[in-house]
Design a protein around this motif. Structure first.
Motif, PDB file in Angstrom:
ATOM      1  N   GLN A  13      51.055  20.117  48.425  1.00 49.32           N
ATOM      2  CA  GLN A  13      50.368  18.920  48.925  1.00 49.32           C
ATOM      3  C   GLN A  13      50.441  18.838  50.449  1.00 49.32           C
ATOM      4  O   GLN A  13      49.460  18.474  51.104  1.00 49.32           O
ATOM      5  CB  GLN A  13      50.961  17.660  48.287  1.00 49.32           C
ATOM      6  CG  GLN A  13      50.145  16.416  48.548  1.00 49.32           C
ATOM      7  CD  GLN A  13      48.744  16.485  47.945  1.00 49.32           C
ATOM      8  OE1 GLN A  13      48.536  17.034  46.869  1.00 49.32           O
ATOM      9  NE2 GLN A  13      47.770  15.932  48.648  1.00 49.32           N
ATOM     10  N   GLU A  17      47.127  18.788  52.716  1.00 47.04           N
ATOM     11  CA  GLU A  17      46.831  17.643  53.583  1.00 47.04           C
ATOM     12  C   GLU A  17      46.628  18.069  55.033  1.00 47.04           C
ATOM     13  O   GLU A  17      45.764  17.538  55.724  1.00 47.04           O
ATOM     14  CB  GLU A  17      47.926  16.588  53.469  1.00 47.04           C
ATOM     15  CG  GLU A  17      47.857  15.838  52.151  1.00 47.04           C
ATOM     16  CD  GLU A  17      48.987  14.842  51.948  1.00 47.04           C
ATOM     17  OE1 GLU A  17      49.769  14.589  52.897  1.00 47.04           O
ATOM     18  OE2 GLU A  17      49.088  14.321  50.821  1.00 47.04           O
ATOM     19  N   LEU A  20      43.178  19.695  55.112  1.00 44.31           N
ATOM     20  CA  LEU A  20      42.140  18.675  54.931  1.00 44.31           C
ATOM     21  C   LEU A  20      41.938  17.858  56.206  1.00 44.31           C
ATOM     22  O   LEU A  20      40.803  17.488  56.537  1.00 44.31           O
ATOM     23  CB  LEU A  20      42.473  17.764  53.751  1.00 44.31           C
ATOM     24  CG  LEU A  20      42.234  18.397  52.385  1.00 44.31           C
ATOM     25  CD1 LEU A  20      42.926  17.600  51.284  1.00 44.31           C
ATOM     26  CD2 LEU A  20      40.748  18.540  52.092  1.00 44.31           C
ATOM     27  N   THR A  24      38.331  17.524  58.278  1.00 45.91           N
ATOM     28  CA  THR A  24      37.712  16.280  58.741  1.00 45.91           C
ATOM     29  C   THR A  24      37.253  16.427  60.183  1.00 45.91           C
ATOM     30  O   THR A  24      36.132  16.038  60.531  1.00 45.91           O
ATOM     31  CB  THR A  24      38.717  15.108  58.601  1.00 45.91           C
ATOM     32  OG1 THR A  24      39.078  14.993  57.228  1.00 45.91           O
ATOM     33  CG2 THR A  24      38.124  13.806  59.098  1.00 45.91           C
ATOM     34  N   GLN A  39      33.972  14.843  48.604  1.00 50.27           N
ATOM     35  CA  GLN A  39      35.318  14.864  49.187  1.00 50.27           C
ATOM     36  C   GLN A  39      36.369  15.085  48.106  1.00 50.27           C
ATOM     37  O   GLN A  39      37.323  15.832  48.317  1.00 50.27           O
ATOM     38  CB  GLN A  39      35.601  13.569  49.954  1.00 50.27           C
ATOM     39  CG  GLN A  39      36.914  13.606  50.724  1.00 50.27           C
ATOM     40  CD  GLN A  39      36.936  14.658  51.814  1.00 50.27           C
ATOM     41  OE1 GLN A  39      36.092  14.656  52.690  1.00 50.27           O
ATOM     42  NE2 GLN A  39      37.893  15.579  51.756  1.00 50.27           N
ATOM     43  N   ASP A  43      38.906  18.128  48.145  1.00 50.77           N
ATOM     44  CA  ASP A  43      40.358  17.914  48.050  1.00 50.77           C
ATOM     45  C   ASP A  43      40.967  18.806  46.966  1.00 50.77           C
ATOM     46  O   ASP A  43      41.997  19.455  47.194  1.00 50.77           O
ATOM     47  CB  ASP A  43      40.675  16.451  47.728  1.00 50.77           C
ATOM     48  CG  ASP A  43      40.321  15.483  48.854  1.00 50.77           C
ATOM     49  OD1 ASP A  43      39.950  15.926  49.965  1.00 50.77           O
ATOM     50  OD2 ASP A  43      40.401  14.261  48.600  1.00 50.77           O
ATOM     51  N   LYS A  47      43.519  21.972  47.610  1.00 55.25           N
ATOM     52  CA  LYS A  47      44.841  21.977  46.965  1.00 55.25           C
ATOM     53  C   LYS A  47      45.031  23.271  46.177  1.00 55.25           C
ATOM     54  O   LYS A  47      46.104  23.875  46.214  1.00 55.25           O
ATOM     55  CB  LYS A  47      45.005  20.757  46.061  1.00 55.25           C
ATOM     56  CG  LYS A  47      46.408  20.619  45.530  1.00 55.25           C
ATOM     57  CD  LYS A  47      46.636  19.307  44.829  1.00 55.25           C
ATOM     58  CE  LYS A  47      48.073  19.214  44.351  1.00 55.25           C
ATOM     59  NZ  LYS A  47      48.351  17.954  43.676  1.00 55.25           N
TER      60      LYS A  47
END
Length: 106
Positions: A13, A17, A20, A24, A39, A43, A47
């Motif tokens: 995770q 993150e 990700l 953005t 999105q 995601d 992952k």
């Protein structure tokens, strides 16, 4: 085939993150955005890529010719993101490119 490493969900995770967050910013620079559904799909895909990056698990074989219609800008973004993981093969970029191809212009 190599051995698959044991990795915690927290590690996966955290990597997902971080990547990700970079996506953005990349989309913002390109003046693109993803819908809420897109999105969620991105995601989940990121992952999964993080898991494969950390565990060493590979992708199943697929026909790269299916991605011949992907635009150069979408492929460039996908390759940039795939490179962030540092150890994933380029065929990961092919699969990821679909998300960038579907991104909408602002």
């Amino acid at each position: 085939m190599g051995e698959i490493a044991e990795v915690s969900d927290v590690e996966i995770q955290a990597l997902a993150e971080r990547v990700l967050g970079e996506i953005t910013e990349l989309l913002e620079v390109e003046n693109k955005y993803l819908s809420d559904v897109q999105q969620m799909k991105m995601d989940a895909h990121i992952k999964a890529m993080a898991r494969r990056s950390l565990t060493g698990e590979g992708l199943p074989d697929f026909d790269a010719d299916l991605f011949d219609e992907i635009s150069a800008p979408a492929m460039r973004l996908s390759e940039t993101v795939t490179a962030m993981f540092g150890n994933l093969p380029n065929k990961e970029a092919l699969l990821l490119s679909i998300h960038f191809e579907m991104a909408k212009s602002k």
